[in-house]
Design an enzyme around this catalytic site. Structure first.
Site, mmCIF file in Angstrom:
data_model
loop_
_atom_site.group_PDB
_atom_site.id
_atom_site.type_symbol
_atom_site.label_atom_id
_atom_site.label_comp_id
_atom_site.label_asym_id
_atom_site.label_seq_id
_atom_site.Cartn_x
_atom_site.Cartn_y
_atom_site.Cartn_z
ATOM 1 N N SER A 556 0.843 -1.193 0.000
ATOM 2 C CA SER A 556 0.000 0.000 0.000
ATOM 3 C C SER A 556 0.885 1.252 0.000
ATOM 4 C CB SER A 556 -0.954 -0.048 1.198
ATOM 5 O OG SER A 556 -1.958 0.913 1.082
ATOM 6 N N HIS A 673 -7.464 -5.557 -0.902
ATOM 7 C CA HIS A 673 -6.270 -4.882 -0.415
ATOM 8 C C HIS A 673 -5.531 -5.723 0.621
ATOM 9 C CE1 HIS A 673 -3.944 -1.215 -0.396
ATOM 10 N NE2 HIS A 673 -3.975 -1.158 0.916
#
Length: 707
Positions: A556, A673
């Protein structure tokens, strides 16, 4: 930026003793189709804009070819099967979250053994047995359904919870009867990352707009607070808060134990928020603070509202607020700002339990409600606290704790005397007889501008600094997130096998309070990359490793970190694991939920922010002939946070520069994610990442010369 060294890429990719090179198929051909943008007078060429269109048949075919190539490479590694098996054993230790004590019941999420997802358990009374209350695995035979969040009612009879599938976090809110184990008819969609505050007859909740209610592409914004009365049609739930506010506001709720009051916190990024108090006997929320450059979060206890705030205190202080007159001029500081930043806190009937960070590791302390320090709660090593939580009407405080070597322990403590009772303790599977002990050290090194930065080192006791230890360095450096000691099965395997794992506490995080965060955001972001590069240089200079044996990894915002490090110092690393990354920092704000992050990064729409983004955007700062290290890019089609276009475009660009060392791309289909990823996908993902590092840093046998 520092210049690249002249060490040839082929030499850097071959550690001493590497056996026969693995034959990897060439990268799939990728058309270059230049798109040209003008940013504030500068012309920028984007050769792979067409890869942003995930819905096109052409992009899907290209992605499938990339996945096939990556699988052919990683699956051919001789060590991958053994690594995967050990990772499976380590993951079988499970996970456990911080318990919540409510209404004489104890709730906690735990994943045991081969469970593919975490299950919410409830325990009736202090000595009751755990009972599975919400088991996502029982709802989905594929194991892709996940429990995103959960909030018990004030009396512990009901639980509002969010369920999503495939890692997309697009939750639907359900309400479960704790005694019967059945769901009520109430069902509310579009409650992604919802916050819930219960009352006696229902709850306040945050929700996204219905499709068609906002312009296309804005469905993940425009959060609102509504009230739901149990049994009523959610489509008629009245709007309570949010109309007319910025679409990027992030809303959080906290309710009082009597259900009368609700605290509404509306954040603008990670440096400031507006805070309001809603009394159900009044017509509308009243302002606590608004328009000031500070963050405050709170909860109710006794007849007061308690706030953790950095208004006038970068390391935070805890203040008591009279709900009848909550203006800042009437705040009473109960626990003053100290040297250790306050990460979180909770209140019991007559105590305050404070979670601070010292040297990037958690500490827990008990104070009286008048601000007198009483004691620290015992934590067994350098580690990380999740929580703490408490029922403000009782004495129990609950939390979970993990370290590099401890998968987790869930605890109930008595705030009055500090006594501790374990709810669950997770144990690692046994290692080989006579295996060396694992050590955790913490060191400091200077960054480029001389700022001291700390770093954790994890290694076997029989692995000294000898100049060629295979090493993986990780970091994050953003959004006021602290990287503290926590268990990771991949790290454990790496260290057991003889490698060194390093975790740097970079600027941009919360390890040293809000000043540390602000020192690494917006125009200061390059300092984060300097801190990370400084960590790598320190590992080499202090005799631990060499560039030929050094890998870096991050996800991320940490994916942006390692992407920038790759672009700026390709000579310093031999392998890069880049997970769900941001890499095109000129276009990031136009995809998924990324406008939420503009306060942290800035936006190329702003001519001033464009200049610093252009200087470090990884996609715009790689060039032919620089000899980049081997790269494994991983992303997922279901990621609702970071668009997979970043990884696709970066893979295509770097593959156009070089074929060896390889640039590999893996795009998952049934994942997001990272939240909600089932156990078997976690194991396989970790096997890919750590076998990639073992291959590139140790040779194709990939076992680090285990001894």
């Amino acid at each position: 930026m520092p210049a690249s060294s002249a060490v040839p890429a082929t030499e850097r990719s071959r550690p001493a003793g590497t056996i026969a090179r693995l034959k990897i198929p060439p990268a799939p051909p990728t058309d270059r189709r230049d798109a040209v943008d003008a940013y504030h007078g500068e012309r920028i060429v984007d050769p792979y804009r067409w890869l942003e269109d995930a819905g096109s048949t052409e992009v899907r075919r290209w992605t499938a070819a990339q996945n096939e190539r990556t699988r052919s490479a990683l699956d051919a590694l001789p060590a991958r099967a053994a690594i995967r098996d050990r990772l499976g054993a380590l993951l079988s230790a499970g996970t456990v979250g911080a318990p919540h004590a409510v209404g004489g019941r104890l709730f906690h999420v735990r994943r045991r053994g081969a469970d593919r997802q975490g299950i919410l358990y409830v325990r009736d009374g202090a000595d009751g047995a755990d009972r599975a209350l919400i088991d996502p695995g029982a709802m989905d035979p594929d194991g892709l359904a996940a429990l995103d969040w959960w909030y018990p009612s004030l009396d512990g009879r009901l639980v509002a919870y969010g369920l999503s599938r495939g890692g997309d976090e697009l939750s639907t809110l359900h309400v479960r009867d704790v005694t019967l184990g059945d769901d009520l008819p109430d069902r509310i969609p579009y409650t992604q990352r919802a916050s819930v505050a219960w009352t006696a007859d229902g709850f306040y909740y945050t929700v996204h707009p219905m499709p068609g209610a906002v312009p296309p592409g804005e469905e993940h914004y425009h959060r609102r607070v509504r009230f739901h009365a149990l049994g009523e049609d959610p489509r008629r739930d009245p709007l309570v808060f949010g109309e007319g506010r910025a679409k990027e506001d992030i809303l959080q709720l906290r309710g009082s134990p009597d259900g009368r009051r609700v605290l509404i916190m509306a954040a603008h990024g990670w440096t400031r928020n507006d805070v309001y108090l809603l009394d159900r006997t009044d017509a509308s929320p009243i302002v606590i603070h608004e328009g000031i450059e500070a963050m405050s979060e709170g909860l109710f206890g006794g007849d007061r509202l308690w706030l953790r705030t950095n208004e006038g205190a970068p390391n935070f202080r805890i203040v008591a607020v009279d709900p009848r007159d909550p203006s800042p001029r009437r705040w009473e500081t109960v626990i003053a700002e100290g040297e250790d930043p306050i990460e979180s806190f909770t209140v019991t009937r007559d105590r305050i339990v404070v979670h601070t960070l010292r040297g990037a590791a958690s500490r827990l302390a008990v104070w009286t409600s008048s601000g007198i320090f009483e004691r620290e709660l015992p934590l067994e090593a350098l580690g990380t606290v999740e929580g703490p939580h408490a029922d403000a009407r009782g004495n129990a405080v609950t939390y979970a704790f993990t370290t590099f070597l401890l998968p987790g322990v869930a605890v109930v403590a008595d705030a009055r005397d500090g006594s501790v009772r374990e709810v669950a303790r997770l144990e690692l599977p046994a290692r080989a007889a006579g295996a060396a002990a694992i050590l955790v050290d913490q060191v400091s090194y200077p960054s480029r501008d001389g700022t001291p930065v700390t770093m954790f080192l994890v290694h076997r006791s029989d692995v000294p600094p000898q100049g060629d230890v295979p090493t993986v360095l990780s970091g994050y450096g953003g959004f006021s997130v602290a990287r503290t000691p926590a268990f990771n099965a991949g790290v454990t395997w790496w260290v057991e096998a003889g490698g060194l794992y390093a975790l740097a506490n970079l600027r941009g995080g919360s390890e040293r309070g809000e000043s540390w965060h602000r020192a690494g955001m917006l125009q200061n972001k390059q300092r984060v990359f300097d801190d990370f590069i400084g960590a790598a240089q320190a590992l080499v200079a202090r005799g631990w490793t060499s560039p030929q044996r050094l890998g870096i990894e991050g996800g991320s915002n940490g994916g942006l970190l390692v992407g920038a490090a790759l672009a700026q110092r390709p000579d310093l690393f031999a392998a890069v694991g880049c997970r769900v990354p941001l890499l095109d920092m000129l276009r990031f704000q136009g995809f998924r939920i990324a406008r939420f992050w503009i306060p942290e990064y800035g936006s190329s729409e702003d001519p001033v922010a464009f200049r610093w983004l252009r200087r470090y955007s990884p996609y715009h700062n790689v060039a032919p002939g620089r000899g980049y290290p081997a790269l494994l890019l991983t992303t997922a089609e279901g990621d609702s946070r970071v668009d997979p276009m970043h990884a696709r475009k970066m893979a295509a660009l770097l593959q156009s520069f070089q074929d060896d060392p390889p640039v590999l791309l893996r795009v998952d289909r049934d994942a997001g994610h990272g939240v909600g990823k089932p156990l078997h996908l976690q194991r396989d993902d970790l096997a890919d990442l750590w076998s990639f590092f073992a291959w590139r840093l140790c040779g194709e046998d990939g076992m680090l010369g285990l001894r």
